[in-house]
Scaffold this motif. Structure first.
Motif, PDB file in Angstrom:
ATOM      1  N   LYS A 170       6.935  -3.040   3.361  1.00 18.37           N
ATOM      2  CA  LYS A 170       8.114  -2.625   2.505  1.00 18.37           C
ATOM      3  C   LYS A 170       7.849  -2.727   1.304  1.00 18.37           C
ATOM      4  O   LYS A 170       8.349  -3.721   0.915  1.00 18.37           O
ATOM      5  CB  LYS A 170       9.883  -2.186   3.048  1.00 18.37           C
ATOM      6  CG  LYS A 170       9.967  -1.136   4.947  1.00 18.37           C
ATOM      7  CD  LYS A 170      10.634  -1.481   5.092  1.00 18.37           C
ATOM      8  CE  LYS A 170      11.414  -0.413   6.412  1.00 18.37           C
ATOM      9  NZ  LYS A 170      12.619  -0.649   6.891  1.00 18.37           N
ATOM     10  N   GLY A 171       8.076  -1.641   0.144  1.00 20.57           N
ATOM     11  CA  GLY A 171       7.828  -1.797  -0.819  1.00 20.57           C
ATOM     12  C   GLY A 171       6.462  -1.312  -1.716  1.00 20.57           C
ATOM     13  O   GLY A 171       5.113  -0.665  -1.071  1.00 20.57           O
ATOM     14  N   GLU A 172       6.323  -1.581  -3.217  1.00 23.73           N
ATOM     15  CA  GLU A 172       5.645  -1.197  -3.553  1.00 23.73           C
ATOM     16  C   GLU A 172       4.359  -2.070  -3.501  1.00 23.73           C
ATOM     17  O   GLU A 172       4.736  -3.100  -3.613  1.00 23.73           O
ATOM     18  CB  GLU A 172       5.837  -1.011  -4.800  1.00 23.73           C
ATOM     19  CG  GLU A 172       7.166   0.653  -5.776  1.00 23.73           C
ATOM     20  CD  GLU A 172       7.570   0.656  -7.184  1.00 23.73           C
ATOM     21  OE1 GLU A 172       7.043  -0.289  -7.705  1.00 23.73           O
ATOM     22  OE2 GLU A 172       8.140   1.478  -7.104  1.00 23.73           O
ATOM     23  N   LYS A 196       8.427  -6.527  -3.439  1.00 18.20           N
ATOM     24  CA  LYS A 196       6.987  -5.802  -3.343  1.00 18.20           C
ATOM     25  C   LYS A 196       6.414  -6.554  -2.932  1.00 18.20           C
ATOM     26  O   LYS A 196       6.601  -7.801  -1.772  1.00 18.20           O
ATOM     27  CB  LYS A 196       6.793  -6.133  -4.520  1.00 18.20           C
ATOM     28  CG  LYS A 196       7.437  -5.531  -5.918  1.00 18.20           C
ATOM     29  CD  LYS A 196       7.352  -4.152  -6.438  1.00 18.20           C
ATOM     30  CE  LYS A 196       8.557  -3.780  -7.012  1.00 18.20           C
ATOM     31  NZ  LYS A 196       8.148  -4.110  -8.470  1.00 18.20           N
ATOM     32  N   ARG A 282       2.140   2.311  -5.722  1.00 16.54           N
ATOM     33  CA  ARG A 282       2.427   2.700  -4.397  1.00 16.54           C
ATOM     34  C   ARG A 282       3.364   1.730  -3.474  1.00 16.54           C
ATOM     35  O   ARG A 282       2.745   0.722  -2.894  1.00 16.54           O
ATOM     36  CB  ARG A 282       1.207   3.820  -4.253  1.00 16.54           C
ATOM     37  CG  ARG A 282       1.437   4.863  -2.793  1.00 16.54           C
ATOM     38  CD  ARG A 282       2.348   5.399  -2.993  1.00 16.54           C
ATOM     39  NE  ARG A 282       1.464   6.272  -4.072  1.00 16.54           N
ATOM     40  CZ  ARG A 282       0.535   7.102  -4.366  1.00 16.54           C
ATOM     41  NH1 ARG A 282      -0.063   7.819  -2.488  1.00 16.54           N
ATOM     42  NH2 ARG A 282      -0.050   7.968  -5.347  1.00 16.54           N
ATOM     43  N   ARG A 283       4.307   2.744  -3.115  1.00 10.67           N
ATOM     44  CA  ARG A 283       5.803   1.728  -2.016  1.00 10.67           C
ATOM     45  C   ARG A 283       5.046   2.944  -0.745  1.00 10.67           C
ATOM     46  O   ARG A 283       4.461   3.604  -0.166  1.00 10.67           O
ATOM     47  CB  ARG A 283       6.459   2.786  -2.248  1.00 10.67           C
ATOM     48  CG  ARG A 283       7.544   2.381  -0.530  1.00 10.67           C
ATOM     49  CD  ARG A 283       9.459   2.145  -1.192  1.00 10.67           C
ATOM     50  NE  ARG A 283       9.734   2.005  -0.069  1.00 10.67           N
ATOM     51  CZ  ARG A 283      10.487   0.818  -0.288  1.00 10.67           C
ATOM     52  NH1 ARG A 283      10.509   0.231  -2.078  1.00 10.67           N
ATOM     53  NH2 ARG A 283      11.387   0.135   0.422  1.00 10.67           N
TER      54      ARG A 283
END
Length: 286
Positions: A170-172, A196, A282-283
């Motif tokens: 999860k994360g950019e 990230k 982009r996440r």
């Protein structure tokens, strides 16, 4: 993160060389391919400037890139090749007008400098293949590039085990070429990696160089902050007569094994023909 506007038929794609020089024959296939995809490749004789190993001196390369960053009629900027040199011009560039109408920046390898700058500005960019590689690229590499530019969802055909690990992240997504990121460490555009997903790839490095760079990342606390790690191609690695004793993948694993970081190796991106596009900034996950 700001997502640049999607391209459509007739959109103009500027071709630039912010690093190593390029010859017209090197990109002839790609220019025609871009046209066949329905877009308009934009460039002039400045693309083929030569100054030692560079596509013109620093002032010339910065001037060309600045022109297209500011141009209202340009919809995307595609770097035609990597090499070395983008870091020499990044501080000459003014992004004020670009920020009024962000456009896709496309490339990989040395273009990691521009991706890092985009991340510092809060704008998504596209880690993807470049025109000098088009003739050798897989269909997936080219399709994911143009799908991303057109705002379509990128679909990766990957092993289920890889998909399962990716689903835990999860994360950019931030990152790019290891050597280039190493050169940016401590600077104002080194990506903010807190929470990230870090993507890394590299080419043509000695194994002890990879270890040195990973030690620097470890000592800088990079692996204590990230929420996921995606390793792309670690291509054409070298060793000395006295072996280093670990593969590049094992070197990275050693630095992260106690961090409980979801990690994917051999993701199809980087200095490989199957260099599939990744939208940086982009996440992923919820």
């Amino acid at each position: 993160m700001i997502t640049p506007s999607s391209l459509s038929s007739g959109s103009k794609i500027a071709l630039v060389a912010p690093a190593r020089k390029v010859a017209e024959d090197d990109i002839a296939f790609a220019v025609e391919y871009i046209r066949q995809r329905g877009f308009v490749p934009i460039y002039d004789e400045r693309l083929f400037l030569s100054y030692n190993q560079f596509a013109g001196n620093d002032e010339q390369r910065a001037s060309v890139l600045q022109h297209y960053l500011d141009a209202d009629d340009i919809d995307a900027i595609m770097c035609v090749r990597g090499g070395y040199g983008t870091v020499r011009i990044i501080d000459r560039l003014d992004f004020d007008k670009f920020l009024q109408k962000p456009k896709w920046i496309v490339g990989y390898s040395d273009v990691t400098v521009l991706h890092a700058k985009m991340q510092s500005l809060g704008i998504e960019s596209l880690h993807a293949t470049m025109p000098i590689n088009f003739q050798d690229n897989s269909k997936q590499a080219l399709d994911t590039l143009f799908d991303a530019l057109c705002g379509k969802e990128i679909k990766y055909d990957l092993p289920q085990q890889t998909l399962d690990i990716l689903s835990k992240m999860k994360g950019e997504v931030v990152g790019g070429n290891i050597s280039v990121l190493y050169s940016l460490l401590g600077s104002d555009i080194f990506p903010d990696v807190e929470g990230k997903v870090l993507f890394l790839e590299d080419l043509d490095e000695y194994l002890y160089h990879i270890d040195r760079m990973m030690m620097a990342f470890q000592r800088a606390g990079i692996f204590d902050k990230i929420g996921g790690l995606i390793i792309g191609g670690l291509t054409k690695m070298h060793d000395n007569a006295i072996p280093f004793g670990m593969t590049a993948e094992e070197i990275i694993s050693e630095k992260t094994k106690d961090k409980n970081i979801p990690t994917v190796f051999n993701f199809p991106a980087g200095h490989i023909n199957d260099n599939r596009a990744i939208i940086l900034g982009r996440r992923v996950g919820n």
